[in-house]
Design a protein around this motif. Structure first.
Motif, PDB file in Angstrom:
ATOM      1  N   LEU B  63      32.196 -16.042  -3.221  1.00 31.99           N
ATOM      2  CA  LEU B  63      31.118 -15.721  -4.164  1.00 31.99           C
ATOM      3  C   LEU B  63      30.348 -16.986  -4.520  1.00 31.99           C
ATOM      4  O   LEU B  63      29.119 -17.034  -4.446  1.00 31.99           O
ATOM      5  CB  LEU B  63      31.704 -15.138  -5.453  1.00 31.99           C
ATOM      6  N   LEU B  67      27.610 -17.164  -1.476  1.00 32.98           N
ATOM      7  CA  LEU B  67      26.419 -16.531  -2.024  1.00 32.98           C
ATOM      8  C   LEU B  67      25.500 -17.518  -2.726  1.00 32.98           C
ATOM      9  O   LEU B  67      24.310 -17.529  -2.513  1.00 32.98           O
ATOM     10  CB  LEU B  67      26.823 -15.418  -2.990  1.00 32.98           C
ATOM     11  N   LEU B 206      28.238  -5.933  -5.268  1.00 32.14           N
ATOM     12  CA  LEU B 206      27.250  -6.729  -4.539  1.00 32.14           C
ATOM     13  C   LEU B 206      26.278  -5.849  -3.771  1.00 32.14           C
ATOM     14  O   LEU B 206      25.097  -6.165  -3.661  1.00 32.14           O
ATOM     15  CB  LEU B 206      27.948  -7.683  -3.572  1.00 32.14           C
ATOM     16  N   ARG B 216      21.918 -11.219  -4.561  1.00 33.63           N
ATOM     17  CA  ARG B 216      21.566 -11.466  -3.155  1.00 33.63           C
ATOM     18  C   ARG B 216      20.129 -11.939  -3.032  1.00 33.63           C
ATOM     19  O   ARG B 216      19.815 -12.811  -2.226  1.00 33.63           O
ATOM     20  CB  ARG B 216      21.810 -10.199  -2.334  1.00 33.63           C
ATOM     21  N   VAL B 219      19.839 -15.613  -3.962  1.00 30.95           N
ATOM     22  CA  VAL B 219      20.308 -16.528  -2.933  1.00 30.95           C
ATOM     23  C   VAL B 219      19.197 -16.764  -1.905  1.00 30.95           C
ATOM     24  O   VAL B 219      18.944 -17.889  -1.480  1.00 30.95           O
ATOM     25  CB  VAL B 219      21.556 -15.954  -2.240  1.00 30.95           C
ATOM     26  N   GLY B 282      30.162 -15.837   2.350  1.00 30.22           N
ATOM     27  CA  GLY B 282      29.453 -14.931   1.461  1.00 30.22           C
ATOM     28  C   GLY B 282      29.682 -13.461   1.743  1.00 30.22           C
ATOM     29  O   GLY B 282      29.052 -12.615   1.148  1.00 30.22           O
TER      30      GLY B 282
END
Lengths: 342, 333
Positions: B63, B67, B206, B216, B219, B282
């Motif tokens: 994580l 990520l 997620l 997401r 990122v 990730g």
């Protein structure tokens, strides 16, 4: 991106003394004369030890600074050379020990280290940046555990003891003075090789690959081969350091190549600065001094905290270590002198 | 037959073979080759339950790292600190669950502090993040050594989790025809169940929720997410808290199954590294596959070639990298 390619060719001819620069000359004189003032303890425990770890960090500096590959496996490479000396030469652990003379065992040990380094490089060049750090850390840890559990080759937990530095030309190279000069000689040799290599065709290609691998690939360079060869060369320096280390300690065990030592090498290189080959030696001196004398400052067992905190402060304040710090302070000092008088 | 179908058939055959190995009564020659059925099935079960523990540690790591691209090499220290805190709380209050909760909550708080004071300042600078987190782990290891000394601690598991369970797996048939069933520690199966629940929960969060979508998106394009009115810093602090909290949680759970001692921090950092490298950065499912591979390799190695167990892990990593440098479930970058 821009490389100082043509400077050497266009510069006017200099004598070798001018080329060397006053800094190097003063440093060289100081290092050669050091044994006149230093006690045996300062000669080996500080001087020799710093030079050995300086060489280890130098091999890391070469990979990281010129190749953009940060490795945590340099102590592993050195450890392979150290184990090779113990296995090929003599030890008193009653395991293996082929009894080769030093002049055969030492080159073989360095070669083994360089080949191992190339192998580690070959595995890790598939990755880049932070992934390289992780893979080399994983390799270093795996080797450590393997050495600890394998009794047939590595003699397990206890490793090898009773390894003697050679005596030849009427000199016992384990004597403090002789050993210091031995370390100094190899350190200077590696340092000069790196300085020279950085401006060689290979060094420049490596730096260009670091800056833009795609462009270099497009130009027809074999990026992987260049990187692996850089690992091989770094392995020679780390291997030399490993040979000196095993002669220095007289023994080698899994603890020699432990994860903490692997991280120490990175700390040394970063504290000193990765911008110039002198940085690793500077860092080694600082860390070895701290490791030796922090005990007097913060008490028996907490010196790791002190080293960690110093390391944190340096990384936070200056990404380029002590050299970077110096680079920042220097202009201020110069200004101060200009501002003289009210 | 397409490539996909071919792989499907292959995995089906593997599953059938494993099922037969686990449930059938072994002929003598197989017992001779693989020591004994009991040893084999125990190794498989130990591997799977150990994988559960590795997954708990590595999911937090993936994580934070995979990520958010925060390189936190102090993740092992978070694990160990969680274990020590869980030990203290469980020991003093007498409630194991309280220890587990404390491990999660305290380490989540530590994680938020780290994210705000360390990683936020070094955003996008991988190497310095690495170095700083290494520095933190050195200081943390030394301070933990100062507080808890070098001894080994064992967190006591409550009674209702202790004891052994009789599994419907026959390990041998006695001469009188009665079958011998395998018994297995209940606690380790609970660890596995917890890992599965948390893994599925993380995956759902997620991939199926708004928060997961924001993470997401953050990122991939932080500026864009920020522009659309989301407090990116808050989102990242929360993710870091969950990741660090999971490490602390795993510390208490792992400290109850095995033990707590100095040096465990590096062991679990390495395990998370290898799991995430093999599984792909990730990816929660990648971490699960990676943990399963490494856990099984370690335990099977322990039983069948003790000296080279650690090398087997390493070989898996090298092979995985050679075939897929981005990890089994990783996206090509």
């Amino acid at each position: 991106m821009s490389l100082t390619l043509a400077t050497d060719a266009t510069a006017p001819r200099q004598t070798w003394l001018e080329k060397l620069g006053p800094g190097h000359v003063i440093l060289a004189v100081a290092l050669v004369l050091y044994p006149l003032v230093a006690s045996d303890f300062f000669l080996t425990q500080i001087g020799g030890y710093s030079l050995i770890f300086g060489m280890l960090a130098l091999s890391l500096m070469m990979l990281a600074g010129y190749g953009g590959m940060v490795s945590l496996a340099q102590i592993t490479v050195a450890g392979i050379a150290a184990y090779a000396i113990a296995i090929l030469g003599n030890n008193n652990s009653n395991v293996l020990g082929f009894g080769w003379p030093w002049w055969l065992a030492a080159p073989f040990a360095v070669l083994a280290a360089a080949v191992a380094s190339a192998l580690i490089g070959w595995i890790s060049v598939r990755t880049e940046g932070i992934y390289t750090i992780m893979i080399t850390l994983a390799i270093a840890t795996a080797t450590y555990y393997f050495a600890q559990q394998n009794y047939a080759i590595f003699n397990g937990h206890s490793g090898y003891a009773g390894i003697h530095a050679p005596s030849f030309w009427g000199v016992n190279w384990r004597d403090p003075k002789a050993f210091y000069y031995l370390c100094l000689g190899f350190a200077v040799l590696s340092y000069a090789a790196i300085l020279y290599g950085a401006h060689s065709t290979f060094g420049l290609t490596l730096q260009a690959i670091r800056d833009n691998p795609r462009r270099m690939r497009a130009l027809g360079y074999d990026v992987t081969a260049h990187k692996v060869f850089a690992w091989f060369l770094a392995g020679i320096i780390a291997g030399l350091a490993g040979v000196l280390l095993v002669w220095f300690n007289g023994r080698v065990s899994p603890g020699t190549i432990g994860v903490d030592v692997a991280i120490d090498v990175l700390i040394i290189a970063v504290i000193g600065g990765l911008r110039h080959p002198i940085g690793p030696f500077l860092g080694a001196l600082v860390v070895v001094l701290m490791q030796t004398f922090a005990i007097d400052i913060v008490g028996a067992e907490r010196f790791n905290t002190l080293i960690g905190l110093v390391f944190l402060v340096i990384v936070f304040v200056s990404p380029d270590g002590i050299l970077g710090l110096w680079g920042r302070i220097k202009p201020h000092l110069a200004q101060e002198s200009l501002r003289s008088g009210p | 037959m397409t490539r996909r179908q071919a792989w499907g058939v292959f995995w089906l055959l593997v599953a059938a073979l494993v099922a037969w190995l686990v449930f059938a009564v072994w002929p003598d020659w197989l017992n001779a080759v693989l020591i004994s059925k009991k040893a084999f099935v125990s190794a498989i079960l130990n591997g799977i339950t150990l994988a559960g523990l590795y997954f708990l540690v590595a999911s937090g790591f993936t994580l934070i790292f995979g990520l958010m691209r925060n390189v936190n090499l102090a993740h092992g220290s978070l694990y160990l600190l969680g274990a020590y805190i869980g030990y203290e709380v469980a020991n003093r209050t007498g409630y194991w669950l309280l220890g587990v909760a404390a491990g999660f909550i305290v380490l989540a708080a530590v994680g938020v502090v780290m994210q705000i004071f360390v990683f936020r300042r070094l955003e996008g600078d991988d190497l310095r993040q690495t170095l700083v987190s290494i520095g933190i782990s050195i200081v943390a290891a030394d301070l933990m050594l100062a507080v808890w000394a070098g001894g080994t601690y064992q967190i006591a598991v409550p009674e209702w989790l202790d004891g052994a369970l009789t599994l419907p797996v026959i390990t041998a048939v006695r001469s009188n025809g009665a079958s011998v069933f395998l018994t297995y520690p209940l606690y380790r199966l609970v660890v596995l169940a917890a890992a599965i629940v948390i893994g599925v929960g993380l995956w759902l969060m997620l991939n199926k929720t708004r928060v997961g979508m924001m993470i997401r998106a953050g990122v991939d394009d932080r500026a864009m997410l920020s522009a659309s009115g989301v407090n990116v810093h808050a989102v990242f602090a929360i993710v870091f808290a969950v990741g660090a909290g999971l490490a602390g949680f795993a510390g208490v759970v792992g400290g109850s199954a095995l033990s707590v001692a100095p040096g465990e921090d590096i062991r679990y950092l390495l395990a998370s590294l290898v799991v995430v490298i093999v599984g792909g950065m990730g990816s929660i499912s990648g971490a699960a596959i990676g943990a399963l591979l490494i856990g099984l390799a370690e335990q099977i190695g322990l039983v069948y070639f003790p000296t080279y167990g650690i090398v087997l892990t390493f070989v898996i990593m090298v092979v995985a990298l050679a075939v897929r440098p981005q990890g089994i479930m990783g996206k090509a970058r």
